[in-house]
Motif scaffolding. Structure first.
Motif, PDB file in Angstrom:
ATOM      1  N   VAL A  39      -1.116  13.211  -5.222  1.00  0.00           N
ATOM      2  CA  VAL A  39       0.103  12.461  -4.916  1.00  0.00           C
ATOM      3  C   VAL A  39      -0.287  10.993  -4.739  1.00  0.00           C
ATOM      4  O   VAL A  39      -1.091  10.675  -3.865  1.00  0.00           O
ATOM      5  CB  VAL A  39       0.778  12.981  -3.618  1.00  0.00           C
ATOM      6  N   PRO A  40       0.258  10.095  -5.572  1.00  0.00           N
ATOM      7  CA  PRO A  40      -0.090   8.676  -5.433  1.00  0.00           C
ATOM      8  C   PRO A  40       0.689   8.019  -4.295  1.00  0.00           C
ATOM      9  O   PRO A  40       1.838   8.369  -4.036  1.00  0.00           O
ATOM     10  CB  PRO A  40       0.311   8.082  -6.782  1.00  0.00           C
ATOM     11  N   LEU A  41       0.055   7.074  -3.625  1.00  0.00           N
ATOM     12  CA  LEU A  41       0.716   6.270  -2.607  1.00  0.00           C
ATOM     13  C   LEU A  41       0.786   4.845  -3.125  1.00  0.00           C
ATOM     14  O   LEU A  41      -0.160   4.362  -3.752  1.00  0.00           O
ATOM     15  CB  LEU A  41      -0.074   6.276  -1.293  1.00  0.00           C
ATOM     16  N   ASP A  42       1.892   4.161  -2.850  1.00  0.00           N
ATOM     17  CA  ASP A  42       1.972   2.762  -3.271  1.00  0.00           C
ATOM     18  C   ASP A  42       1.365   1.864  -2.188  1.00  0.00           C
ATOM     19  O   ASP A  42       0.953   2.339  -1.129  1.00  0.00           O
ATOM     20  CB  ASP A  42       3.413   2.365  -3.617  1.00  0.00           C
ATOM     21  N   ASP A  43       1.294   0.576  -2.480  1.00  0.00           N
ATOM     22  CA  ASP A  43       0.649  -0.371  -1.551  1.00  0.00           C
ATOM     23  C   ASP A  43       1.330  -0.410  -0.189  1.00  0.00           C
ATOM     24  O   ASP A  43       0.663  -0.502   0.841  1.00  0.00           O
ATOM     25  CB  ASP A  43       0.630  -1.782  -2.156  1.00  0.00           C
ATOM     26  N   VAL A  44       2.654  -0.335  -0.166  1.00  0.00           N
ATOM     27  CA  VAL A  44       3.387  -0.359   1.106  1.00  0.00           C
ATOM     28  C   VAL A  44       3.048   0.876   1.932  1.00  0.00           C
ATOM     29  O   VAL A  44       2.820   0.779   3.149  1.00  0.00           O
ATOM     30  CB  VAL A  44       4.911  -0.463   0.847  1.00  0.00           C
ATOM     31  N   GLU A  45       2.993   2.037   1.295  1.00  0.00           N
ATOM     32  CA  GLU A  45       2.639   3.270   2.009  1.00  0.00           C
ATOM     33  C   GLU A  45       1.221   3.204   2.557  1.00  0.00           C
ATOM     34  O   GLU A  45       0.961   3.619   3.688  1.00  0.00           O
ATOM     35  CB  GLU A  45       2.782   4.479   1.083  1.00  0.00           C
ATOM     36  N   MET A  46       0.304   2.674   1.754  1.00  0.00           N
ATOM     37  CA  MET A  46      -1.090   2.574   2.214  1.00  0.00           C
ATOM     38  C   MET A  46      -1.215   1.618   3.397  1.00  0.00           C
ATOM     39  O   MET A  46      -1.922   1.910   4.360  1.00  0.00           O
ATOM     40  CB  MET A  46      -2.003   2.136   1.067  1.00  0.00           C
ATOM     41  N   ARG A  47      -0.512   0.484   3.351  1.00  0.00           N
ATOM     42  CA  ARG A  47      -0.565  -0.457   4.480  1.00  0.00           C
ATOM     43  C   ARG A  47      -0.004   0.200   5.738  1.00  0.00           C
ATOM     44  O   ARG A  47      -0.556   0.066   6.825  1.00  0.00           O
ATOM     45  CB  ARG A  47       0.192  -1.739   4.161  1.00  0.00           C
ATOM     46  N   GLY A  48       1.103   0.911   5.595  1.00  0.00           N
ATOM     47  CA  GLY A  48       1.703   1.593   6.738  1.00  0.00           C
ATOM     48  C   GLY A  48       0.786   2.660   7.310  1.00  0.00           C
ATOM     49  O   GLY A  48       0.663   2.803   8.530  1.00  0.00           O
ATOM     50  N   LEU A  49       0.136   3.405   6.437  1.00  0.00           N
ATOM     51  CA  LEU A  49      -0.798   4.440   6.886  1.00  0.00           C
ATOM     52  C   LEU A  49      -1.991   3.810   7.591  1.00  0.00           C
ATOM     53  O   LEU A  49      -2.387   4.252   8.676  1.00  0.00           O
ATOM     54  CB  LEU A  49      -1.262   5.299   5.713  1.00  0.00           C
ATOM     55  N   ARG A  50      -2.551   2.771   7.011  1.00  0.00           N
ATOM     56  CA  ARG A  50      -3.696   2.096   7.650  1.00  0.00           C
ATOM     57  C   ARG A  50      -3.309   1.534   9.018  1.00  0.00           C
ATOM     58  O   ARG A  50      -4.086   1.612   9.967  1.00  0.00           O
ATOM     59  CB  ARG A  50      -4.229   0.986   6.753  1.00  0.00           C
ATOM     60  N   ARG A  51      -2.112   0.962   9.108  1.00  0.00           N
ATOM     61  CA  ARG A  51      -1.640   0.422  10.384  1.00  0.00           C
ATOM     62  C   ARG A  51      -1.502   1.547  11.424  1.00  0.00           C
ATOM     63  O   ARG A  51      -1.941   1.417  12.561  1.00  0.00           O
ATOM     64  CB  ARG A  51      -0.311  -0.300  10.174  1.00  0.00           C
ATOM     65  N   ALA A  52      -0.923   2.670  11.005  1.00  0.00           N
ATOM     66  CA  ALA A  52      -0.765   3.812  11.918  1.00  0.00           C
ATOM     67  C   ALA A  52      -2.119   4.375  12.334  1.00  0.00           C
ATOM     68  O   ALA A  52      -2.331   4.721  13.501  1.00  0.00           O
ATOM     69  CB  ALA A  52       0.097   4.892  11.259  1.00  0.00           C
TER      70      ALA A  52
END
Length: 121
Positions: free
Chosen positions: A41-54
């Protein structure tokens, strides 16, 4: 079974148990691809930033058996920054990351198009 391993893994998460004995596994590599129960399942840049922040808010890094004495409980395992912790109650600091990771379990798989599909267009 597929799995991301090694230095490219950003986070691995597993939830298991409940009365149905379910097991959900999500592993995200640092380039933005997740394996969700062995499905890419690919994640886009916004999802990755949100995940890293969390994930940056995660401070609970020790396992605990508190809450494991309840019948049909869930067990949560989070592996991040070289630390693996298992809990039977979800720590508050894990919640944002776990919500993002569990949301991936409901996403459809995106498969690459096959050459014969492209030829028919």
């Amino acid at each position: 079974m597929l799995a991301f391993t090694g230095p490219d893994v950003l986070v691995a998460y597993e939830r298991s148990g409940g009365f149905a004995g379910m097991q959900e596994k999500v592993t995200v590599n640092s380039s933005g691809t997740a394996l969700v129960n062995d499905r890419p399942v690919p994640l886009d840049d916004v999802e990755m930033r949100g995940l890293r922040r969390a994930l940056g808010r995660v401070v609970t890094t020790r396992s605990s058996s508190a809450g494991c004495d309840v019948a049909d409980h869930f067990t949560f395992t989070l592996t991040y920054r070289g630390r693996r912790a298992t809990r039977c109650t979800l720590p508050c600091d894990w919640r944002a990351a776990v919500e993002r990771l569990e949301a991936l379990t409901g996403r459809p798989v995106v498969l690459p198009e096959r050459p014969e599909t492209l030829a028919g267009r």
